[in-house]
Design an enzyme around this catalytic site. Structure first.
Site, PDB file in Angstrom:
ATOM      1  N   HIS A 205     -10.956  77.793  32.979  1.00 51.41           N
ATOM      2  CA  HIS A 205     -11.524  77.314  33.796  1.00 51.41           C
ATOM      3  C   HIS A 205     -11.793  75.740  33.879  1.00 51.41           C
ATOM      4  O   HIS A 205     -12.338  75.294  32.863  1.00 51.41           O
ATOM      5  CB  HIS A 205     -13.042  77.786  33.994  1.00 51.41           C
ATOM      6  CG  HIS A 205     -13.919  77.354  35.041  1.00 51.41           C
ATOM      7  ND1 HIS A 205     -14.670  77.717  35.930  1.00 51.41           N
ATOM      8  CD2 HIS A 205     -14.446  76.070  35.120  1.00 51.41           C
ATOM      9  CE1 HIS A 205     -15.542  77.329  36.612  1.00 51.41           C
ATOM     10  NE2 HIS A 205     -15.571  76.039  36.022  1.00 51.41           N
TER      11      HIS A 205
ATOM     12  N   CYS B 156     -20.397  66.400  39.779  1.00 55.86           N
ATOM     13  CA  CYS B 156     -21.797  66.059  39.719  1.00 55.86           C
ATOM     14  C   CYS B 156     -22.214  64.746  40.371  1.00 55.86           C
ATOM     15  O   CYS B 156     -21.550  63.576  40.280  1.00 55.86           O
ATOM     16  CB  CYS B 156     -22.131  65.639  38.131  1.00 55.86           C
ATOM     17  SG  CYS B 156     -23.920  65.081  37.810  1.00 55.86           S
TER      18      CYS B 156
HETATM   19 ZN    ZN Z   1     -17.011  74.730  36.422  1.00 59.13          ZN
END
Ligand code: ZN
Length: 314
Positions: free
Chosen positions: A209, A242
């Site tokens: 990932h 973010c």
């Molecule tokens: Zn992630």
């Protein structure tokens, strides 16, 4: 069709978790349906975190339930703890994904518990599944955030990743997911870690990932392939990132990942150009968010025949 590689769409969870604007449930479902029509089978559709923590997932139960009605897909959900797992199991989710951060500092910041407590929490999720006859067919995976680097601790030792992976396998994990949560990893680092994690897991599948925060996402995919990994998470249009880290991006772009794999002769079962419809739903619903990715902007190379299409033609 026999697939060579599994591409899992995690946009509805990872891609949306920091998007402030709430995406209506029916739009989330329309997005998932459109990707399913392009051939995507595996999705992480939502997260059972309290809405007070992430309001975007206030409709977790509805998204999980509605996803179960979409033909032919495997609708996984993220669960931060036992309580989340209880709700997900009740909803009928076929697979829940727990999390235990390798970085002790990050684990504390993320779920306000020690890492050891989180491992024990994961064990309780597996026990709940094992002790409930009607849950016997449900799967319990676990991700190891910060396995490839942490914004709070910096480098994360491989030995610590292997230690946590071993604890989770001992607890009964059906799958291990290795994320580069903050996009710190380099290809050689990925290759080195996965060459140790994959044999440790044996028959238990390992998923990679990657986040493309520093532009190495697809290079890391290639390194993971070389290490024997055949399962990858990605997010349509590279959503996510973010808001407190300037220039941050989300997961690697699903469309570009599919193109890379198909160009390398690996069958994904996904028609890359057919992902456009899903992308339009997403970008239409969230016009303020940056949409990443190259292949749907540039188009396929002239004469390009995807590995999946070659099989379909046979
Ligand atoms: Zn992630």
């Amino acid at each position: 069709m026999q697939k060579d590689v599994q591409v899992r769409e995690v946009g509805p969870r990872d891609g949306l978790q920091l998007v402030k604007q709430f995406m209506p449930t029916e739009t989330k479902i329309a997005w998932i349906k459109a990707e399913a029509e392009a051939g995507v089978v595996d999705f992480e559709v939502t997260s059972f975190v309290p809405p007070s923590v992430i309001p975007q997932f206030a409709d977790a139960r509805d998204v999980a339930t509605e996803s179960l009605k979409i033909d032919g897909i495997n609708a996984m959900v993220l669960v931060p703890n036992l309580k989340g797992a209880e709700m997900a199991f009740e909803t009928g989710s076929p697979k829940v994904n727990g999390i235990v951060s390798v970085s002790k500092t990050h684990n504390k910041a993320n779920v306000r518990r020690t890492r050891d407590d989180s491992v024990e929490g994961f064990r309780k999720i597996v026990e709940l599944r094992n002790n409930t006859p009607e849950y016997a067919n449900l799967k319990v995976g676990c991700g190891l955030p910060t396995a490839l680097g942490c914004t709070l601790e910096g480098n994360v030792a491989e030995s610590e990743v292997l230690k946590v992976a071993e604890q989770l396998l001992d607890a009964g994990a059906d799958e291990i997911m290795i994320p580069d949560t903050v996009g710190y990893a380099s290809p050689s680092q990925v290759r080195s870690l996965l060459k140790q994690v994959i044999p440790l897991c044996g028959d238990i599948p390992v998923v990679a990932h990657f986040h493309d925060t520093r532009g190495l996402g697809l290079a890391n995919v290639y390194a993971a392939l070389e290490a024997g990994c055949t399962r990858f998470d990605a997010s349509l249009a590279g959503f996510g990132g973010c808001p407190f880290a300037p220039g941050a991006t989300g997961n690697i772009v699903t469309e570009d990942l599919v193109f890379l794999l198909e160009a390398e002769g690996l069958k994904t079962g996904i028609d890359v150009m057919a992902l456009r419809k899903a992308r339009e739903i997403l970008t239409g619903a969230l016009p303020e968010e940056a949409a990443h990715g190259a292949i749907l902007k540039a188009g396929l190379p002239k004469g390009f025949v995807p590995a999946t299409a070659q099989v379909a033609a046979e």
